[in-house]
Design an enzyme around this catalytic site. Structure first.
Site, PDB file in Angstrom:
ATOM      1  N   HIS A   1      25.164 137.515 -36.862  1.00  0.00           N
ATOM      2  CA  HIS A   1      24.553 136.530 -35.949  1.00  0.00           C
ATOM      3  C   HIS A   1      23.459 137.198 -35.096  1.00  0.00           C
ATOM      4  O   HIS A   1      23.605 137.308 -33.864  1.00  0.00           O
ATOM      5  CB  HIS A   1      25.663 135.974 -35.049  1.00  0.00           C
ATOM      6  CG  HIS A   1      25.322 134.718 -34.309  1.00  0.00           C
ATOM      7  ND1 HIS A   1      24.282 134.623 -33.412  1.00  0.00           N
ATOM      8  CD2 HIS A   1      25.903 133.497 -34.313  1.00  0.00           C
ATOM      9  CE1 HIS A   1      24.241 133.410 -32.899  1.00  0.00           C
ATOM     10  NE2 HIS A   1      25.200 132.708 -33.430  1.00  0.00           N
TER      11      HIS A   1
ATOM     12  N   GLU B   1      20.873 133.661 -39.269  1.00  0.00           N
ATOM     13  CA  GLU B   1      22.178 134.291 -39.542  1.00  0.00           C
ATOM     14  C   GLU B   1      22.592 134.148 -41.016  1.00  0.00           C
ATOM     15  O   GLU B   1      22.875 133.028 -41.459  1.00  0.00           O
ATOM     16  CB  GLU B   1      23.223 133.626 -38.665  1.00  0.00           C
ATOM     17  CG  GLU B   1      22.822 133.515 -37.205  1.00  0.00           C
ATOM     18  CD  GLU B   1      23.444 132.309 -36.520  1.00  0.00           C
ATOM     19  OE1 GLU B   1      24.513 131.847 -36.974  1.00  0.00           O
ATOM     20  OE2 GLU B   1      22.864 131.822 -35.541  1.00  0.00           O
TER      21      GLU B   1
HETATM   22  O1  TA6 Z   1      24.640 130.169 -34.430  1.00  0.00           O
HETATM   23  C1  TA6 Z   1      25.301 129.003 -34.638  1.00  0.00           C
HETATM   24  C2  TA6 Z   1      26.369 128.784 -33.586  1.00  0.00           C
HETATM   25  O2  TA6 Z   1      27.583 128.449 -34.227  1.00  0.00           O
HETATM   26  C3  TA6 Z   1      25.937 127.698 -32.616  1.00  0.00           C
HETATM   27  O3  TA6 Z   1      26.580 126.465 -32.909  1.00  0.00           O
HETATM   28  C4  TA6 Z   1      26.313 128.255 -31.243  1.00  0.00           C
HETATM   29  O4  TA6 Z   1      27.652 127.970 -30.964  1.00  0.00           O
HETATM   30  C5  TA6 Z   1      26.048 129.745 -31.500  1.00  0.00           C
HETATM   31  O5  TA6 Z   1      26.608 129.977 -32.786  1.00  0.00           O
HETATM   32  C6  TA6 Z   1      26.536 130.681 -30.432  1.00  0.00           C
HETATM   33  O6  TA6 Z   1      27.939 130.726 -30.437  1.00  0.00           O
HETATM   34  P1  TA6 Z   1      28.683 131.636 -29.314  1.00  0.00           P
HETATM   35  O7  TA6 Z   1      30.132 131.429 -29.560  1.00  0.00           O
HETATM   36  O8  TA6 Z   1      28.258 133.071 -29.545  1.00  0.00           O
HETATM   37  O9  TA6 Z   1      28.174 131.130 -27.993  1.00  0.00           O
END
Ligand code: TA6
Length: 298
Positions: A167, A270
């Site tokens: 991510h 990602e």
């Molecule tokens: O990157 C996609 C995602 O699932 C978004 O929906 C948002 O929730 C992001 O990840 C960040 O997630 P986090 O749990 O790190 O705040």
């Protein structure tokens, strides 16, 4: 310097190439250096915190309000989403790998690269929320690009369901001056509008809150940052999809670990195994996911 850090430096350090320090929250951070650049890797979460190639600015965004505390997620760098991607009833989103303490397995360096290998195994705590034995290995290799490889071994006797992702928070000057090429014609599911579409021809640009699953035709894309005058090329393997995310101003307001306006300074792209590309790793089987990032002048 704590005994733990001193021991790591004595056993795994190398002058001018590999060093360990106590980072925020008391978490151990591995500093990797090679002729092409430098990066830092937190043993808490197995999370790359920074990457800076020689002659370039920082490639990754790390929130100035990031929280470094046990059980909390670090906003920025390259979180590892494992063994689930996204939300899961009764559990933190994106799994427990990014809030676990990884162990240092080994370090290595050559004239061309510097590398650290981290490991994570199941514990009674992980089995309580996810009843599968496993062994994870993360190889972080810093060379003329930053390459991460996450390998997962199913050490149990039942198939292991896994969704996973890297991510990365790519640092940009201004999200409104960023273009992404390589997504042309890709099938796309928009989580914001819960709709399906096909990415148009030409570069993709962010125009608001973005959370979409994209199936690019190739195993990579290029993030063109016209504000910084650079391009970030990312390639991946072990996945066929990308999630492209930016919370925009509306989403940022829901996040205590983002300053006002922070959304303009990053874009997440990602490599992900989820949905139809979710994994079922057989007993004694393995699966790996890799990501390579390279910065160049535009
Ligand atoms: O990157 C996609 C995602 O699932 C978004 O929906 C948002 O929730 C992001 O990840 C960040 O997630 P986090 O749990 O790190 O705040």
């Amino acid at each position: 310097m704590s005994d733990r850090i001193a021991q790591l430096n004595a056993q795994y350090g190398a002058a001018g190439r590999i060093a360990f320090r106590e980072g925020e929250g008391g978490f151990t951070v591995a500093q990797l250096v090679c002729r092409y650049g430098a990066c830092e890797l937190s043993l808490y979460g197995g999370q790359v915190l920074s990457y800076r190639p020689v002659g370039h600015g920082p490639v990754l965004y790390l929130s100035p309000k990031a929280v470094f505390a046990e059980g909390k997620t670090i906003r920025g760098g390259i979180p590892i989403c494992w063994p689930w991607f996204g939300k899961r009833a009764g559990s933190p989103s994106h799994g427990f790998a990014r809030t676990s303490r990884w162990t240092l397995v080994e370090t290595a360096y050559t004239d061309a690269y510097t590398e650290a290998v981290l490991g994570l195994k199941d514990t009674p705590e992980t089995r309580a929320v996810w009843p599968y034995p496993f062994e994870l290995k993360l190889v972080a290799r810093l060379g003329d690009c930053l390459r991460l490889t996450l390998s997962c071994a199913n050490t149990g006797d039942a198939p292991m369901p896994v969704t996973q992702a890297f991510h990365p928070y790519f640092r940009v000057r201004d999200i409104r001056r960023v273009r992404v090429s390589g997504l042309e014609g890709a099938a796309c599911h928009d989580y914001v509008t819960d709709s399906d579409s096909v990415c148009g021809e030409g570069d993709w640009v962010a125009e608001g809150p973005t959370d979409r699953l994209v199936n690019p035709k190739a195993n990579g894309c290029v993030i063109h940052d016209d504000g910084l005058g650079r391009k970030l090329t990312m390639t991946f393997s072990g996945a066929r999809s990308l999630v492209v995310w930016n919370p925009w101003e509306s989403g940022e307001k829901q996040m205590a670990d983002l300053d006002p306006g922070a959304y303009t300074r990053f874009l997440c792209v990602e490599p992900v195994c989820t949905g139809v590309t979710a994994l079922s790793i057989p007993p004694d089987g393995t699966a790996s996911l890799s990501l390579a990032i390279q910065s160049a002048n535009a």
